[in-house]
Design an enzyme around this catalytic site. Structure first.
Site, PDB file in Angstrom:
ATOM      1  N   CYS A 127      36.686 -95.352 145.634  1.00  0.00           N
ATOM      2  CA  CYS A 127      37.783 -96.277 145.313  1.00  0.00           C
ATOM      3  C   CYS A 127      37.936 -96.510 143.813  1.00  0.00           C
ATOM      4  O   CYS A 127      38.848 -97.208 143.389  1.00  0.00           O
ATOM      5  CB  CYS A 127      37.569 -97.598 146.037  1.00  0.00           C
ATOM      6  SG  CYS A 127      37.376 -97.384 147.807  1.00  0.00           S
ATOM      7  N   HIS A 141      41.600-102.860 142.749  1.00  0.00           N
ATOM      8  CA  HIS A 141      41.527-102.051 143.956  1.00  0.00           C
ATOM      9  C   HIS A 141      41.797-102.948 145.159  1.00  0.00           C
ATOM     10  O   HIS A 141      41.272-104.061 145.246  1.00  0.00           O
ATOM     11  CB  HIS A 141      40.149-101.392 144.056  1.00  0.00           C
ATOM     12  CG  HIS A 141      39.883-100.793 145.393  1.00  0.00           C
ATOM     13  ND1 HIS A 141      40.783 -99.944 146.011  1.00  0.00           N
ATOM     14  CD2 HIS A 141      38.838-100.918 146.252  1.00  0.00           C
ATOM     15  CE1 HIS A 141      40.294 -99.585 147.180  1.00  0.00           C
ATOM     16  NE2 HIS A 141      39.122-100.163 147.355  1.00  0.00           N
ATOM     17  N   ASN A 193      43.367-100.664 152.803  1.00  0.00           N
ATOM     18  CA  ASN A 193      42.557-100.096 151.731  1.00  0.00           C
ATOM     19  C   ASN A 193      42.751 -98.581 151.735  1.00  0.00           C
ATOM     20  O   ASN A 193      42.310 -97.905 152.668  1.00  0.00           O
ATOM     21  CB  ASN A 193      41.086-100.479 151.970  1.00  0.00           C
ATOM     22  CG  ASN A 193      40.135 -99.868 150.941  1.00  0.00           C
ATOM     23  OD1 ASN A 193      40.499 -98.968 150.195  1.00  0.00           O
ATOM     24  ND2 ASN A 193      38.911-100.360 150.915  1.00  0.00           N
TER      25      ASN A 193
END
Ligand SMILES: CC(C)(COP(=O)(O)OP(=O)(O)OC[C@H]1O[C@@H](n2cnc3c(N)ncnc32)[C@H](O)[C@@H]1OP(=O)(O)O)[C@@H](O)C(=O)NCCC(=O)NCCS
EC number: 2.3.1.180
Length: 343
Positions: free
Chosen positions: A122, A268, A299
């Site tokens: 990520c 993020h 996500n």
């Protein structure tokens, strides 16, 4: 010793254009609840997620990337043949070799651009951005395409209560090119490999291919489960909340600005509670626009920051020239934060 001519790049680099691609299929929490004992209310309140996108068979890692990158190139106002390098951050491209970046570079019509994949979970967008800035300033490419792309639905165990609701699919891309002014600040990045086990693949590919079925995880129907991403949710949550706010502050300090100078915060998109906690710890002023794209995107790992950036600009919540703090963090554990001027 022969004298080697130094390469000649631009004085600085900037993001010139951004583009995103979200798969057409929108998946509400109700679909997730078919396989796990949970509730729409729990998922919304613990993660912030209401819907996510899942890719169909045609929406491959390469196809989504080409869509997002095509928009970023158009937004930057350049021709594809001026792209000198294509950097693709992904953990969900299933061929070990070749890199998916070469296929994307070809489909976009670049002129034999250098092309490679990176694996930084990520934090992948920030890692790619840092490489791109280096290439532009050092002179090995005039324009660099940075793509974050994931089909995490392929790596999600829908019977795992801790992750089934979290992940989504999509692609985000930016074009990085020359600038007369500094527009991408110093990167604060790093890794904490002692925590590698907190987010990982359930079974490595070689073991999945060779182990006896009885030794592998099985679903409720007794079928061998495809490898998936698993995590120690609370440990990751605590690390993100306590450590990443410090890294974000270091990125502001490194850029020589304070939170008062910020217009936009694009962390993020891992969990809305992590985002809210960072906003509080960083004492971000009211005027700072905060990306909360996770609500409708979930996500999407390496894709989450460029997707959120694209949406904020498209909706007018952020505007060209705004100063934004971006921070990615995840599997590794790895992280990368920097201050950028929005395209
Ligand atoms: C995954 C996450 C949302 C779980 O939230 P949490 O508050 O930590 O949840 P916990 O695992 O502590 O469980 C709390 C309770 O909810 C229950 N629970 C867990 N998953 C649940 C689910 N899907 N639905 C309903 N209840 C659930 C647990 O059984 C536990 O119940 P108990 O208190 O009766 O024992 C959260 O840990 C998280 O977001 N972590 C970081 C995720 C992340 O950022 N990952 C990627 C990094 S890139």
């Amino acid at each position: 010793m022969a004298k080697i001519r130094p390469s000649k790049g631009a004085p600085y680099a900037r993001i010139l254009g951004v583009g995103g691609y979200r798969p057409t299929r929108v998946v509400p929490n109700e679909v997730i609840l078919e396989k796990i004992d949970s509730s729409d209310e729990w998922i919304r309140s613990r993660s912030g997620i209401e819907t996510r996108h899942w890719a169909g068979p045609e929406e491959t890692v390469a196809a989504m990337s080409v869509e997002a990158a095509g928009k970023a190139i158009a937004d930057a106002g350049i021709d594809a043949d001026r792209i000198g390098a294509v950097v693709v951050s992904t953990v969900s491209h299933f061929s070990q070799t070749p890199a998916v970046a070469t296929e994307i570079a070809d489909k976009l019509g670049t002129d034999k651009a250098a092309a490679f994949d990176i694996s930084a979970g990520c934090a992948g967008f920030g890692y790619g951005l840092t490489l791109a800035k280096g290439m532009v300033v050092e002179g090995s490419a005039e324009y660099v395409l940075v793509i974050g792309v994931e089909r995490l639905s392929d790596l999600t165990d829908l019977e795992d209560r801790a992750t089934a609701f979290l992940f989504g699919d999509g692609a985000g891309a930016v074009v990085v090119g020359p600038s007369k002014e500094p527009a991408i600040g110093p990167t604060v990045w790093g890794s904490e490999g002692d925590k590698a086990g907190t987010i990982k693949q359930t079974v490595p590919w070689d073991r999945f291919a060779t182990a006896d079925a009885s030794e592998l995880p099985q679903d409720s129907a007794g079928n061998v489960k495809f490898p998936a991403i698993t995590q120690e949710g609370q440990a990751v949550f605590r690390w993100a909340v306590f450590e990443m706010a410090k890294v974000a502050q270091q990125a502001l300090d490194a850029a020589g600005i304070t939170s008062d100078d910020l217009d936009v915060f694009i962390p993020h998109q891992a969990n809305v509670r992590i985002i809210d906690s960072m906003v509080k710890t960083l004492k971000l002023p009211e005027h700072v626009t905060v990306a909360r794209d996770i609500r409708t995107t979930g996500n999407t790992s390496a894709a989450s920051i460029p997707l959120a950036m694209e949406r904020l600009l498209a909706t007018g919540e952020a505007k060209s020239g705004d100063t934004a703090l971006v921070i990615g963090f995840g599997a590794g554990l790895v992280y990368a934060a920097t201050v950028v001027t929005l395209p």
